[in-house]
Design an enzyme around this catalytic site. Sequence first.
Site, PDB file in Angstrom:
ATOM      1  CG  ASN A 127     -20.746  -5.230  68.192  1.00  0.00           C
ATOM      2  OD1 ASN A 127     -20.098  -6.525  66.823  1.00  0.00           O
ATOM      3  ND2 ASN A 127     -22.287  -4.528  68.479  1.00  0.00           N
TER       4      ASN A 127
ATOM      5  N   GLY B 272     -24.247  -8.006  68.764  1.00  0.00           N
ATOM      6  CA  GLY B 272     -22.774  -8.102  67.476  1.00  0.00           C
ATOM      7  C   GLY B 272     -23.741  -6.724  66.617  1.00  0.00           C
ATOM      8  CB  SER B 273     -24.388  -5.072  63.925  1.00  0.00           C
ATOM      9  OG  SER B 273     -24.777  -5.854  64.975  1.00  0.00           O
ATOM     10  CG  ASN B 274     -19.697  -6.747  61.549  1.00  0.00           C
ATOM     11  OD1 ASN B 274     -18.926  -6.950  62.411  1.00  0.00           O
ATOM     12  ND2 ASN B 274     -19.885  -8.195  60.100  1.00  0.00           N
TER      13      ASN B 274
END
Length: 763
Positions: free
Chosen positions: A483, A214-216
Amino acid sequence: MMRISLLAGSLAALILAPQAQAQARSGLEATITRTTFGIPHITADTWRGVGYGVAYAYAQDNLCLLAEEFATVAGERSRHFGPEAKAVLGFQEVDNLSSDVFFRGVIDLPMLRAGFADQGREARGLAEGYVAGYNRFLKDAGADGIPAECRGKAWVRPISLDDVLRLTEKQMLLASSLVLAPGIANATPPGTPLAAASVPVNQALPRPGEVGLGSNGWAFGGEATANGRGLVIGNPHFPWNGPSRFWQLHVTGPEGYDVMGVGIAGTPIPTLGFNRDVAWTHTVTAARHFTLHALTLDPADPTRYMLDGESVAMEPRTVSVPMPDGTPEVTRTLYTTRFGPVFVAPQSGVNWSAGMAFALNDANRGNQRAIDTWLRIGQARNVGEIEAAVSETLGIPWVNTIAADRNGDALHADVTAVPNVSAQLIAACSTPLSPLFASLATLLDGSRSECDWEAAPGTSEPGLMPASDQAATVVRSYLTNSNDSYWLSNPRLPHPALSPILGKHESALSLRTRSNFTETEALLAAGTIDHERAKAMAFANKSLAADMVMEPLLALCADAAEPAETTARGCAALAGWDRRYEADSRGAALFRAFWSKVGQRNDLWAVPFDPADPVSTPRDLATAKVGDKLLAALGEAAAELDAAGIALDAPWGEVQRWTANGEAIPIHGGPGTAGVLNYQDARPAPGGGLVPVHGTSYIQIVGFDADGPVADAILSYSQSTDPASPHYADQTRAYAAKQWHRLPFDAEEIAAQTIGETRRITE
């Protein structure tokens, strides 16, 4: 007396000169200065010195973790920890025997050694220095200086260049081959018994959303920022335990290299961070970095496959895995093809039969370009140079690159090492089984050579998709990714359709992506962004799902004639919830349990997805259709919390906690599936409640002033995995209190935050 002193000085100079020259030739010299929270600032005049200092500093903080990782990639876990215990491969747990077979059978050391010889002097120097720095720390620590958790263990040993090559290869495969590692390690021809088959193995294909990545990330250009310069928010979601934890560092090296940021175990330079002119972050891309191939087997021999009408022999590779003392080695033979190794997933119905088998072809196998790419990014002066670095090398393995510069330009580059498979080739080479694999990977016909990856001129490796066919955008407004695919990194700037292997186009977005766009647009509608407003958005802990669902759900509660007792209590608890995942939010745990039961329902929304309105659709809870089911699910969620001993209105920080040396630290943030940007994936804890296992890790907000970078950051789980370290939980407490740390970058800032004495190491 003066003549004697001069003579002594001359003799000393003659004695020390060869020593100094040898050190200069070896390049093994570095200084390590620690600042607040134990962040090391490594300075060296050579690339070997950089690797030397980084490895030494990392071992000071995380020796046991790194030593265990070297045992993992060497295929030695069964010997040291037993074959049935678990290894962390990427973002999943795998039994040790499968892990060992995978690394011994799939890692091609001769290929990696040859590739290393072809690398640039910088990358070679970093790796050689890393080996020396790790071994130097072991020597300096001695038997008594090893942390208690791994003191006296046989797997804590000096390393060689092969260990670093294996570890780097593992990192390249985190989001590809490692996902199917058990299936590769346990693939045997039909009728062949599997050695040590009594070891329990999870041999199922991952379900969508299970890979754990994941990640932003946000890049704001000059039109969106208060000072007209670029600003980056990095919020990668990575594990709280294991070798993929981030670690902060600042490297000042040769050729003007001066970069601060983070890396994971074994990384000799920051792979996410900033320099004086640019800042960048990464998010895991929706692109697929491997393809699967359906093999038609030779009826006379299941270890041969048909290719263009000819029978081709698979290549066998026999590996032996050492077991604990007194136990015979386990020997297995793996098979590989033109399209990569054969794999199975029996629990998902993927078997090696007499007529068919499946192979995995990985674009990141042997990818030794990544360090060169990150070196170029770290030396970039603007986002154009970052785009050139990722495009020319195709070395970024499985992440988007999101960057901004002091000039006010913002970049989103979904440019990675991805198979060159066009939409036309996918259509022409699909098989009747392709739809069954569609949620995981692209399945192609393995009986025709024309279904292999297409060669494109000018790429760094044959079969990779050229950057010109991937997505890269530069603007002065903003770009972001959580994502989802390249299609939307700004809802006002949709990207034209590209190959399906790069991600879906005009498809429904995740709630986290929709929350990202919703919050970003609202923030900018109220004015330009600066550090303080960025901090508030990053840690707002809002749930988009709650904003969409709570009013109609509470209306259902009010209209229910005779709700079940658990449902009634659930309704009462949610009525008092602030719809956030703050430490003091009451009812958050109940909504988490409720949403896990209903969030994926196909009949949840009355208004379906509309590609012309992707941020606001689907929407409107279909209460007339599913109202009774929602109330029933709420009752089930309440009963679940009752059984777990969690009060329905318990403060979230009393439920989700991180325990460090007996101290329970409340952790804010919540489930990304509920549209929480500050994502924390938590699992049941042994003593009750929940413990974060994956999610918000290193958060950085980086802008620029006239002098250089201005960076606020925090590492949610802290620098060290050694319980005896003062930096085992100090940043975790700061994260829990939403405290940010202004990172020291210039010499004066470093001097002001220095703790302890600067350490100089040389040999």
